[in-house]
Design an enzyme around this catalytic site. Structure first.
Site, PDB file in Angstrom:
ATOM      1  N   ASP A  52       0.795  -1.222   0.000  1.00  0.00           N
ATOM      2  CA  ASP A  52       0.000   0.000   0.000  1.00  0.00           C
ATOM      3  C   ASP A  52       0.830   1.276   0.000  1.00  0.00           C
ATOM      4  OD1 ASP A  52      -3.147  -0.373   0.310  1.00  0.00           O
ATOM      5  OD2 ASP A  52      -2.131  -2.061   1.234  1.00  0.00           O
ATOM      6  N   TYR A  53       2.146   1.174   0.077  1.00  0.00           N
ATOM      7  CA  TYR A  53       2.965   2.371  -0.087  1.00  0.00           C
ATOM      8  C   TYR A  53       3.031   2.784  -1.552  1.00  0.00           C
ATOM      9  CZ  TYR A  53       4.710   1.504   4.665  1.00  0.00           C
ATOM     10  OH  TYR A  53       4.822   1.289   6.022  1.00  0.00           O
TER      11      TYR A  53
END
Length: 249
Positions: A52-53
């Site tokens: 999710d980065y």
């Protein structure tokens, strides 16, 4: 000149902790940033990222390792994949694909995507980024991580942002105990500040649960964080100031 001299200095052993049999995790890791190459050049060996980065950060980390001149075994890479659906990230920057339940096949695809972007056949530590809203979905996601560890995609597996109750709910269903629980545990306090009615593991009850079950507590933002639920004013904390004063600072 200073950076060059540091890069040429003899390598020193990196302080580490054994999180699983023969798996040593550096005591210090570098997280969401575009400066992983600098961290490696200065002697750091632990690198942290997540699905999710975003691909930009994961690709940079992969390039940093590939161009470092270090053997892959000298660098410890952690990545994380989501557990969905989860109110932990409701309307959060990381919730863009986590509104609905995800199947085990989708979780496995998330890991495959991470490895592809990183340019690596495996990571040293694979974490579930947060628990799902239901224990059943959390367990189903954990089963995927267990399978991927057996397949050699991760040397160790663990969880992140799990409070004590989430840990206790998961453990009766595991075949492989989580090696790590990564939480926002700050020197400025871990009294369980609640955000969206969750402590995210930032409390002493979580630390006690991890110790009880031999799970290594890995602290992110240990010097504080301005993130919701974090402790942003570390230097003004009375305990931190007392420790500094006792050491003449």
């Amino acid at each position: 000149p200073l950076l060059a001299s540091m890069m040429l200095a003899p390598a020193k052993p990196v302080p580490s902790v054994e999180i699983a049999p023969s798996v040593l995790m550096p005591m210090l890791s570098f997280g969401i940033t575009m400066q992983h190459s600098l961290f490696l050049a200065l002697g750091g060996r632990g690198l942290d990222t997540a699905f999710d980065y975003g691909d930009k950060y994961q690709a940079e980390l992969g390039r940093a390792v590939a161009t470092s001149g270090l053997p892959r075994s000298a660098v410890f890479v952690t990545t994380k994949v989501p557990c969905c659906a989860s109110s932990f990230v409701k309307d959060d920057v990381y919730s863009n694909h986590c509104h609905a339940r995800r199947s085990p096949e989708e979780t496995a695809a998330d890991v495959a995507h991470d490895l592809s972007v990183l340019g690596m056949p495996f990571v040293d530590l694979l974490l579930m980024h947060w628990p799902c809203d239901s224990t059943a979905d959390t367990v189903a996601t954990w089963r995927v991580l267990e399978r991927l560890a057996l397949d050699g995609r991760a040397r160790a597996i663990g969880v992140s942002n799990f409070n004590a109750s989430a840990i206790e709910s998961l453990l009766p269903h595991v075949k492989v105990r989580p090696a790590v629980n990564q939480c926002g545990f700050s020197v400025a306090g871990h009294s369980g500040i609640r955000y969206r009615n969750q402590t995210w593991g930032r409390d002493d009850a979580t630390l006690a649960a991890c110790r009880r079950h031999n799970i290594t507590l890995m602290a992110y933002s240990p010097l504080g964080s301005a993130a919701p639920g974090g402790v942003p004013r570390v230097l003004s904390d009375t305990n931190v100031r007392a420790v500094a004063a006792a050491r003449g600072h």
